[in-house]
Design an enzyme around this catalytic site. Structure first.
Site: not given
Ligand code: NAD
Length: 473
Positions: A66-67, A72, A96, A108, A364
Site C-alpha cells: 500500500h505504499h 494494481k 514491477k 493480484k 494499464s
C-alpha cells in the site's frame, strides 16, 4: 521440491530475489521488511448456481503493497490458483510498478476455476459475483485497487467487472478506472491487448543493442536473424513473437499445452495462430514436425527462449539442458530460483519478468489515466498537430518549388493518435527501465545480473516513497 506446492516455491523464489537485491542496499532493515511483506490478503468463498445446482467458488485478492494507491494487478482464472501463488504475483507487481515508474502498489487476484471447461454464462456469473465481493469490502475502485486481465481472463471479464462496479457505484465519474484491460468501446485503451508482447519486443531489442551484453553472448547486434522458441501462444506469447518476427526474428519452435511444433526454417506466427483457431491445436501445422512433450522444446538450440505461459517451467531438472543464450521471461516466474543459478553459471542472459513483461501494467496505467480524465488520448491535439505539420510541409514545398508525393505527405502530416501515444509511452518506458537496470549494474558492481538490478532499483524507489510518506521518519 520437499512436497512444497508450486505456489510456495514461487513465493520463496520471489522473496529470495528480493533478499538478494536488498543486501546490496543501505536501506533500514525495518523498511526492507515492510517492503517485503504482503500487506493484506482477502479470501472469499461464494456460491453460484450452475445447471440448477449450487457450486462454491474460491476467490482471492492480495494487495502486496500500500505504499502507493491504488494497488494494481491482474486476475487469474485457473484451478491451480492458490494463496501463495497470488501473493507471489502481487509481490512481483509491486516491484514491477516501481521499476517502470507506474505509481501503483502491487496486487493480484485469482479465482479457482477452469475457464476452458466453464460455460460463458457461468464465467459471467462468477466474475460478477467475485467483483461484488471485492466491492463489498472496498477492495476495488479507481483509487483503491484496479485489477486487469491475467492468465485465463481477458477484456471480456474486465468489461463484466467494470459493469458490475458501475452498477454499484452509479454516478461515480471515475467508475471506469476500477479495472483496466477493458474493450476499447467500454473505456479501454487502444494498444492494451498487445502491450505486454510489444513491451517484450522493445526490451529484447534494447538488450540486443547493448554492446557489452551481445559481445559476452557472442551474438551480433539486432534482433534480425535470431532464432526464437516460444512457450505459450496466448496473449503475451503471440504478440511478443509477432512483433519480434516483424523485426526479422525466426520463430523455430512453439510449445503449447497440447504439444509443440518445430521448423528450423521458421514458423509464421499468425498462420500458426490461425491453424490453432481452426483445428483446435497447434499440432500438425504444415511443414513443421510435432514435438510430443512440448517441454522438450525449451531445451532445443536457439538464441532466445521466450517462456510466456506459466511459472516454474524451467527448473533444476531442465535448466542445465537449456541451450538458449537469452531467456526472455514473458510469463511471471517461469524460471525457478534453482534453475536461475544454473543458467547464470552457464552464462545465459536473463531478461527478468519484473522488467520484460511490464508493458501490460504500463499501458494499464495509461488506460487508468484515460478513465480518470475521461478523454481519449490525442483527441485534443491531433488536428492541431496535423495543421502545424501541414503548414511546415506547405512551406517546404513552396520554398523548394518541389511537390512532396501524396503518400509521403500523408505520413509527414500524421498527428499522433491514441495508439501512437500509447506505443510511444510504452517504448520510452521499456528503454528507460532497461538502462536504469544496466546503470545499477555499473554503479554497484556486486550486482551482476539483471533480475537483482531490477529488484534493487525498485526497492530503492519504494524505500524513498516510504520516507516521503513520513512513515519511517
Ligand atoms: P493466456 O491465457 O492468454 O495464454 C497462456 C497460454 O499458455 C495459452 O495459450 C495456454 O494454452 C498456454 N499454456 C498453458 N499451459 C501450458 C503449458 N504447460 N505449456 C505450454 N503452453 C501452455 O495468458 P497470458 O495473458 O498470455 O499470460 C501468460 C503469462 O504472462 C502469465 O504468467 C501471466 O501472468 C504473464 N503476464 C501476462 C500479462 C498480460 O498482459 N496478459 C502481463 C504480464 C505478465
Amino acid at each position: 521440491m520437499n512436497g512444497e506446492t508450486q505456489g510456495k516455491q514461487f513465493l520463496r523464489s520471489v522473496h529470495h530475489y528480493f533478499d538478494e537485491a536488498a543486501r546490496h542496499t543501505n536501506i533500514d532493515p525495518g523498511i526492507l521488511e515492510q517492503i517485503k511483506v504482503c500487506n493484506s490478503v482477502y479470501k472469499v468463498n461464494f456460491p453460484v448456481e450452475v445447471d440448477g445446482k449450487v457450486v462454491v467458488y474460491e476467490g482471492i485478492r492480495a494487495q502486496h503493497s500500500h505504499h502507493k494507491l491504488p494497488t494494481k494487478g491482474g486476475i487469474r482464472y485457473s484451478i491451480h490458483v492458490d494463496e501463495d501463488e497470488v501473493i507471489a504475483l502481487a509481490t512481483l507487481m509491486t516491484f514491477k510498478c516501481a521499476l517502470v515508474d507506474v505509481p501503483f502498489g502491487g496486487a493480484k487476484g485469482g479465482v479457482k476455476i477452469n475457464p476452458r471447461t466453464t460455460s460463458v454464462e457461468v464465467l459471467e456469473k462468477v466474475t460478477r459475483r467475485y467483483a461484488s465481493e471485492l466491492i463489498k469490502k472496498n477492495l476495488i475502485g479507481p483509487g483503491m485497487d484496479v485489477p486487469a486481465p491475467d492468465y485465463g481472463t481477458s477484456s471480456r471479464e474486465m468489461a463484466w467487472i467494470a459493469d458490475t462496479y458501475h452498477t454499484f457505484k452509479y454516478g461515480e465519474t471515475n467508475a471506469l478506472g476500477c479495472v483496466t484491460g477493458k474493450p476499447v468501446g467500454q473505456g479501454g485503451i487502444r494498444g492494451r491487448t498487445e502491450a505486454t508482447g510489444l513491451g517484450i519486443y522493445y526490451g529484447l531489442r534494447e538488450a540486443l543493442q547493448d554492446t557489452e551484453i551481445i559481445q559476452k553472448l557472442h551474438l551480433n547486434s539486432g534482433l534480425s536473424g535470431k532464432r526464437m522458441i516460444v512457450q505459450g501462444l496466448g496473449n503475451v506469447g503471440f504478440h511478443a513473437a509477432y512483433f519480434c518476427q516483424q523485426d526479422g526474428v525466426i520463430i523455430t519452435g512453439i510449445a503449447e499445452r497440447e504439444g509443440g511444433i518445430f521448423n528450423p526454417n521458421g514458423l509464421n506466427i499468425q498462420e500458426v495462430f490461425r491453424h490453432r483457431t481452426e483445428s483446435g491445436s497447434i499440432l500438425n501445422y504444415p511443414g513443421a514436425s510435432n514435438v510430443e512433450n512440448s517441454l522438450d522444446l525449451l531445451t532445443y538450440e536457439c538464441d532466445i527462449l521466450l517462456p510466456a505461459a506459466l511459472e516454474n517451467q524451467i527448473d533444476q531438472h531442465n535448466a542445465a539442458d537449456v541451450k538458449a543464450k537469452i531467456i526472455a521471461e514473458g510469463a511471471n516466474g517461469p524460471v525457478t530460483q534453482a534453475a536461475e543459478k544454473i543458467l547464470l553459471q552457464k552464462g545465459v542472459f536473463l531478461l527478468p519478468d519484473l522488467y520484460l513483461n511490464a508493458g501490460g501494467v504500463t499501458v494499464s496505467y495509461f488506460e487508468w489515466l484515460k478513465n480518470l480524465s475521461n478523454v481519449r488520448f490525442g483527441r485534443m491535439g491531433k488536428r492541431a498537430e496535423e495543421a502545424s505539420l501541414r503548414r511546415i510541409v506547405d512551406t517546404i514545398e513552396s520554398t523548394t518549388g518541389r511537390s512532396i508525393g501524396a503518400k509521403e505527405r500523408k505520413l509527414l502530416i500524421h498527428g499522433a493518435d491514441e495508439t501512437d501515444l500509447v506505443r510511444s509511452g510504452l517504448e520510452d518506458t521499456m528503454i528507460l527501465a532497461y538502462h536504469e537496470m544496466r546503470e545499477v549494474m555499473r554503479q554497484t558492481p556486486s550486482v551482476n545480473d539483471l533480475r537483482t538490478a531490477a529488484f534493487f532499483d525498485a526497492t530503492q524507489k519504494i524505500a524513498v516513497s516510504y520516507h516521503s510518506l513520513g512513515i519511517f521518519p
